[in-house]
Design an enzyme around this catalytic site. Structure first.
Site, PDB file in Angstrom:
ATOM      1  CG  ASP A 170       9.079 -27.766 -20.251  1.00  0.00           C
ATOM      2  OD1 ASP A 170       8.027 -27.223 -20.300  1.00  0.00           O
ATOM      3  OD2 ASP A 170       9.997 -27.930 -19.403  1.00  0.00           O
ATOM      4  CE1 TYR A 192      13.909 -26.887 -15.190  1.00  0.00           C
ATOM      5  CE2 TYR A 192      13.545 -27.099 -17.376  1.00  0.00           C
ATOM      6  CZ  TYR A 192      13.434 -27.286 -16.042  1.00  0.00           C
ATOM      7  OH  TYR A 192      12.146 -28.064 -15.785  1.00  0.00           O
ATOM      8  CG  HIS A 204       9.863 -24.038 -12.467  1.00  0.00           C
ATOM      9  ND1 HIS A 204      11.128 -23.926 -13.079  1.00  0.00           N
ATOM     10  CD2 HIS A 204       9.411 -25.399 -12.445  1.00  0.00           C
ATOM     11  CE1 HIS A 204      11.471 -25.122 -13.285  1.00  0.00           C
ATOM     12  NE2 HIS A 204      10.726 -26.337 -12.867  1.00  0.00           N
ATOM     13  CE  LYS A 250       8.749 -25.736 -16.736  1.00  0.00           C
ATOM     14  NZ  LYS A 250      10.058 -26.234 -17.663  1.00  0.00           N
TER      15      LYS A 250
END
Length: 304
Positions: A49, A54, A110, A79
């Site tokens: 994930d 990120y 998200h 996401k």
């Protein structure tokens, strides 16, 4: 292949109940993430994930591609960022290109909040609303390059606003879940709608009080497992999936090894949140306010 239990989503697709969360605690950290994913693949993880936000999709994808594990055995999630609600297709294509893993198994919104190009957080009724964003996400399914779509950080309130307008019910809602924040009402609601709940931060974050909780420690000793295994086993036993993060090989291995609690012990964990001071968020520590009220990414908790 590992023996991790599989969750059947509302479209019939299978998802491993234990995955690896790829948020490294700060943005980027690509090389660390890549090594973590390589180690996780080696010890048996098949569910990963990540998120565009990120900033490590390239490294996550590289570790998967170079692992030798068939793509069909991997369940890969990323996401849509808050700043991309107005450009869903383009953001999806960019994530897919960075990952370079043929297709996505799951693509999540998200957060319900959208931001414009300047970073301004949009009010809930300003376009693109999360309903409009979801409709754009539904169109991605026609490409065949994403198998399931879902949401993250959605509450009963925001799901109630979304669901009357969907053609595709979200397969997953990913939220913070653990014994200090079991979100019982949300779990019951999502189950009734056929939406699977995935727990992020199922262990809390660094220095989490969950690891020293008296009940968790007592049951870890009773079942001869780690406190982390107690927390993850409880999460899976209650029907959710869990995506802990660890860079240590020993911890990665043990996190895959679940125990089955007897009913009394399971209920003891489930009741922890009723103890004074133990019904709380242990993952976010962001003191932000909107109009004097506590907020998260520009929306008050009432709006969320």
């Amino acid at each position: 292949m590992n023996s991790t239990p599989a969750i059947t989503l509302n479209n019939g697709r299978k998802m491993p109940a234990i995955g690896l969360g790829c948020w490294m605690g700060s943005y980027g950290e690509g090389e660390r993430c890549e090594q973590m994913v390589r180690t996780a693949l080696k010890v048996g993880y098949r569910h990963f994930d990540t998120a565009s936000g990120y900033q490590n999709e390239e490294h996550t994808g590289k570790a998967i591609r170079e692992s030798g594990v068939p793509r069909s055995e991997i369940f890969l999630t990323t996401k849509l960022g808050n700043g991309d609600h107005h450009r869903v297709k383009e953001a999806f294509e960019a994530s897919l290109a960075r990952l370079d893993c043929e297709y996505l198994d799951l693509y999540l919104m998200h957060w319900p909040q959208a931001q414009d190009e300047t970073g301004r957080v949009l009010p809930a009724d300003e376009s693109p609303t999360f309903v409009e964003t979801w409709k754009e996400m539904e169109k991605l399914l026609d490409s065949g390059r994403v198998k399931s779509i879902g949401v993250s950080n959605f509450s009963i309130k925001t799901l109630d606003m979304l669901l009357p307008h969907v053609s595709v019910v979200p397969a997953v809602n990913q939220v913070q879940l653990h014994p200090y924040l079991p979100q019982l009402d949300l779990l019951e609601y999502c189950t009734s709608k056929g939406i699977h709940l995935t727990a992020y931060s199922p262990l809390g974050q660094t220095n989490s009080p969950l690891f020293t909780d008296d009940t968790i420690v007592r049951l870890a000793e009773k079942y001869r497992v780690s406190t982390g295994q107690v927390l993850l086993s409880w999460g899976v036993q209650r029907g959710t999936s869990v995506i802990p993060k660890s860079e240590k090989e020993e911890r990665l291995r043990s996190n895959l090894e679940l125990v089955k609690f007897d009913p009394v012990d399971f209920e003891a964990i489930s009741d922890i949140h009723e103890q004074p001071g133990k019904n709380k968020n242990v993952a976010f520590h962001m003191e932000t306010y909107v109009d004097g009220r506590p907020a998260m990414f520009g929306w008050t908790y009432e709006q969320l």
